[in-house]
Design a protein around this motif. Structure first.
Motif, PDB file in Angstrom:
ATOM      1  N   ILE A  83       0.449  -1.264   0.148  1.00  0.00           N
ATOM      2  CA  ILE A  83       0.109  -0.268   0.146  1.00  0.00           C
ATOM      3  C   ILE A  83       0.737   1.175   0.057  1.00  0.00           C
ATOM      4  CG2 ILE A  83      -1.886  -1.014   0.994  1.00  0.00           C
ATOM      5  CD1 ILE A  83      -1.380   0.090   3.646  1.00  0.00           C
ATOM      6  N   SER A  84       0.250   2.242  -0.723  1.00  0.00           N
ATOM      7  CA  SER A  84       0.923   3.471  -0.575  1.00  0.00           C
ATOM      8  C   SER A  84      -0.062   4.380   0.443  1.00  0.00           C
ATOM      9  CB  SER A  84       0.713   4.888  -1.687  1.00  0.00           C
ATOM     10  OG  SER A  84       1.740   3.844  -2.844  1.00  0.00           O
ATOM     11  N   VAL A  85       0.661   5.444   0.852  1.00  0.00           N
ATOM     12  CA  VAL A  85      -0.234   6.442   2.148  1.00  0.00           C
ATOM     13  C   VAL A  85       0.067   7.753   1.775  1.00  0.00           C
ATOM     14  CG1 VAL A  85      -0.614   6.933   4.464  1.00  0.00           C
ATOM     15  CG2 VAL A  85      -0.497   4.268   3.592  1.00  0.00           C
ATOM     16  N   VAL A  86      -0.891   8.858   1.285  1.00  0.00           N
ATOM     17  CA  VAL A  86      -0.480  10.550   1.347  1.00  0.00           C
ATOM     18  C   VAL A  86      -1.661  10.646   2.122  1.00  0.00           C
ATOM     19  CG1 VAL A  86      -1.000  12.050   0.211  1.00  0.00           C
ATOM     20  CG2 VAL A  86      -0.091  10.233  -0.637  1.00  0.00           C
ATOM     21  N   VAL A  87      -0.697  11.404   3.366  1.00  0.00           N
ATOM     22  CA  VAL A  87      -1.880  12.735   3.806  1.00  0.00           C
ATOM     23  C   VAL A  87      -1.770  13.941   3.860  1.00  0.00           C
ATOM     24  CG1 VAL A  87      -2.187  13.080   6.455  1.00  0.00           C
ATOM     25  CG2 VAL A  87      -1.143  11.099   6.432  1.00  0.00           C
ATOM     26  N   THR A  88      -2.648  14.917   3.460  1.00  0.00           N
ATOM     27  CA  THR A  88      -2.472  15.747   3.343  1.00  0.00           C
ATOM     28  C   THR A  88      -2.724  16.979   4.191  1.00  0.00           C
ATOM     29  OG1 THR A  88      -4.921  16.618   3.262  1.00  0.00           O
ATOM     30  CG2 THR A  88      -4.435  14.921   1.093  1.00  0.00           C
ATOM     31  N   ALA A  89      -2.077  17.728   3.864  1.00  0.00           N
ATOM     32  CA  ALA A  89      -2.302  19.256   5.020  1.00  0.00           C
ATOM     33  C   ALA A  89      -3.878  19.660   5.870  1.00  0.00           C
ATOM     34  CB  ALA A  89      -1.773  20.321   4.315  1.00  0.00           C
ATOM     35  N   ALA A  90      -4.734  19.472   5.056  1.00  0.00           N
ATOM     36  CA  ALA A  90      -6.185  19.604   5.314  1.00  0.00           C
ATOM     37  C   ALA A  90      -6.160  18.121   6.464  1.00  0.00           C
ATOM     38  CB  ALA A  90      -7.026  19.207   4.585  1.00  0.00           C
ATOM     39  N   GLY A  91      -5.724  17.155   6.632  1.00  0.00           N
ATOM     40  CA  GLY A  91      -5.826  16.342   7.611  1.00  0.00           C
ATOM     41  C   GLY A  91      -6.410  14.939   6.623  1.00  0.00           C
ATOM     42  N   THR A  92      -6.585  15.063   5.419  1.00  0.00           N
ATOM     43  CA  THR A  92      -6.963  13.820   4.563  1.00  0.00           C
ATOM     44  C   THR A  92      -5.944  12.932   4.695  1.00  0.00           C
ATOM     45  OG1 THR A  92      -9.164  15.439   3.896  1.00  0.00           O
ATOM     46  CG2 THR A  92      -8.401  12.613   2.534  1.00  0.00           C
ATOM     47  N   LEU A  93      -6.045  11.431   4.900  1.00  0.00           N
ATOM     48  CA  LEU A  93      -5.886  10.229   4.625  1.00  0.00           C
ATOM     49  C   LEU A  93      -6.388   9.610   3.485  1.00  0.00           C
ATOM     50  CD1 LEU A  93      -3.761   7.293   7.168  1.00  0.00           C
ATOM     51  CD2 LEU A  93      -5.014   6.659   4.809  1.00  0.00           C
ATOM     52  N   CYS A  94      -5.212   9.119   2.210  1.00  0.00           N
ATOM     53  CA  CYS A  94      -5.437   8.570   0.845  1.00  0.00           C
ATOM     54  C   CYS A  94      -4.875   7.192   0.901  1.00  0.00           C
ATOM     55  CB  CYS A  94      -5.015   9.764   0.473  1.00  0.00           C
ATOM     56  SG  CYS A  94      -5.957  11.125   0.154  1.00  0.00           S
ATOM     57  N   VAL A  95      -5.105   6.184   0.377  1.00  0.00           N
ATOM     58  CA  VAL A  95      -4.484   4.901   0.208  1.00  0.00           C
ATOM     59  C   VAL A  95      -4.574   4.426  -0.739  1.00  0.00           C
ATOM     60  CG1 VAL A  95      -5.924   3.510   1.226  1.00  0.00           C
ATOM     61  CG2 VAL A  95      -4.032   2.238   1.525  1.00  0.00           C
ATOM     62  N   ASP A  96      -3.667   4.063  -1.199  1.00  0.00           N
ATOM     63  CA  ASP A  96      -3.721   2.960  -2.292  1.00  0.00           C
ATOM     64  C   ASP A  96      -3.456   1.438  -2.678  1.00  0.00           C
ATOM     65  OD1 ASP A  96      -4.187   2.471  -5.603  1.00  0.00           O
ATOM     66  OD2 ASP A  96      -2.488   4.186  -6.537  1.00  0.00           O
ATOM     67  N   ALA A  97      -4.447   0.064  -2.610  1.00  0.00           N
ATOM     68  CA  ALA A  97      -3.287  -0.867  -3.019  1.00  0.00           C
ATOM     69  C   ALA A  97      -3.676  -1.550  -3.852  1.00  0.00           C
ATOM     70  CB  ALA A  97      -4.498  -2.238  -1.857  1.00  0.00           C
ATOM     71  N   GLY A  98      -3.388  -0.383  -4.553  1.00  0.00           N
ATOM     72  CA  GLY A  98      -3.220  -0.517  -6.688  1.00  0.00           C
ATOM     73  C   GLY A  98      -4.524  -0.775  -6.842  1.00  0.00           C
ATOM     74  N   ASP A  99      -5.258  -0.541  -6.842  1.00  0.00           N
ATOM     75  CA  ASP A  99      -6.296  -0.513  -7.741  1.00  0.00           C
ATOM     76  C   ASP A  99      -7.452   1.678  -7.752  1.00  0.00           C
ATOM     77  OD1 ASP A  99      -6.735  -3.304  -8.039  1.00  0.00           O
ATOM     78  OD2 ASP A  99      -7.213  -3.039  -6.128  1.00  0.00           O
ATOM     79  N   GLY A 100      -6.759   2.304  -7.128  1.00  0.00           N
ATOM     80  CA  GLY A 100      -6.669   3.446  -6.815  1.00  0.00           C
ATOM     81  C   GLY A 100      -6.798   3.917  -5.568  1.00  0.00           C
ATOM     82  N   TRP A 101      -7.351   5.149  -5.613  1.00  0.00           N
ATOM     83  CA  TRP A 101      -7.146   6.158  -4.540  1.00  0.00           C
ATOM     84  C   TRP A 101      -8.562   6.105  -3.331  1.00  0.00           C
ATOM     85  CZ3 TRP A 101      -2.639   7.382  -2.441  1.00  0.00           C
ATOM     86  CH2 TRP A 101      -1.093   7.405  -2.663  1.00  0.00           C
ATOM     87  N   ARG A 102      -8.502   5.926  -2.289  1.00  0.00           N
ATOM     88  CA  ARG A 102      -9.576   5.723  -1.067  1.00  0.00           C
ATOM     89  C   ARG A 102      -8.991   6.616  -0.412  1.00  0.00           C
ATOM     90  NH1 ARG A 102     -13.652   1.791  -1.042  1.00  0.00           N
ATOM     91  NH2 ARG A 102     -13.954   2.162   1.789  1.00  0.00           N
TER      92      ARG A 102
END
Length: 305
Positions: A268-287
């Motif tokens: 998995i890839s994880v991105v956290v934004t300045a606004a406090g949203t966590l995004c995660v991608d396991a290969g099928d797009g971001w949630r």
């Protein structure tokens, strides 16, 4: 904290964890540390597990004891075992303000406000650490693996405490380093661009690079001129052009928010934004999941199940 649309219940989280495994994302913020349970790209429960300002966070894997989460705070390093109810305790060996924390060679690496870089080895009891001073840099900003990002460039930890060799720091070039990735191909985010280490530092992307992360298997993420860029690892690392600009693409995040913290876990890839949203991608797009925090300073992932 109100759940977002794609949040799942604790019961659902347990079902997913039973099939895909569970990974916890620890997000360091100005108001504390938020833990978010993940199972592949499913976002589960999240809660505040530490309530003091956290400037950075890292996870130390251990073979003979639970993995440790370490957070850099104005009052020193705090650590807690990975688990359902982590309790962060101070490390007596280091009570000075810490601005960055990483892991390398079976121990934590710390950067103090004064520029001092220390190695903190922790045995079975977190109350009995061993501290070793490695060296000093100017304006430390980030640590990943053996690399240290500092205002006067990138440094590399040399030697091995476990092998009896003398530990030290070696300046390896660049200037105004904001972040580094030490897994696999060494990468450095600087005020003038993103660089990869080939025959010296080679330009990957021009612009102002603020953050970078890599999984050690050819995949990487970087924030350059406000855009999140992805390196898919499709090109062999042996090729000179394997990390050049054409191997990076702009990510299509599900939210129009600035990415500030990047991390990788198993698959998995994880991105956290300045606004406090966590995004995660396991290969099928971001949630994504809104976790409702600001002043995001870092993210680290720990395998739980």
């Amino acid at each position: 904290m109100a759940p977002a649309e794609d949040d799942i219940s604790i019961e659902e989280k347990r079902v997913y964890a039973g099939t895909a495994g569970r990974t916890d994302a620890y997000v360091a913020t100005g108001s504390g540390v938020v833990r978010v349970a993940l199972s592949a790209d499913k976002v589960g429960a999240f809660d505040m597990v530490a309530r003091e300002p956290a400037r950075d966070v890292a996870v130390l894997p251990r073979d003979d004891a639970p993995d440790l989460v370490g957070i850099a705070t104005p009052d020193g390093l705090r650590v807690a075992p990975v688990g359902d109810d982590p309790e962060f305790d101070p490390i007596a060996a280091d009570a000075d303000p810490v601005v960055a924390v990483g892991v390398h060679d079976g121990a934590f690496l710390l950067a103090g406000e004064d520029g001092g870089i220390d190695r903190i080895a922790i045995g079975g009891a977190a109350s009995d650490p061993t501290a070793t001073s490695i060296g000093t840099v100017s304006e430390p900003r980030a640590i990943d693996g053996p690399l240290v990002a500092a205002g006067d460039g990138v440094y590399q930890v040399t030697g091995s405490d476990g092998a009896g060799g003398e530990l030290g720091l070696t300046a390896v070039g660049l200037d105004d380093a904001r972040d580094v990735a030490g897994a696999g191909m060494p990468l450095a985010a600087t005020g003038s661009g993103l660089y990869w280490l080939g025959n010296g530092w080679m330009t990957a992307l021009e612009g102002t690079a603020e953050a970078v992360a890599a999984d050690g298997d050819g995949h990487a993420m970087a924030v350059v001129d406000g855009d999140l860029r992805l390196h898919t690892g499709d090109a062999p690392e042996s090729e000179v052009s394997g990390w050049d600009a054409e191997t990076w693409r702009i990510a299509d995040l599900p939210v129009d928010e600035a990415a500030v913290a990047l991390g990788y876990g198993p698959g998995i890839s994880v991105v956290v934004t300045a606004a406090g949203t966590l995004c995660v991608d396991a290969g099928d797009g971001w949630r994504h999941q809104v976790v409702g925090v600001r002043d995001v300073a870092g993210v680290a992932l720990a395998v739980v199940e």
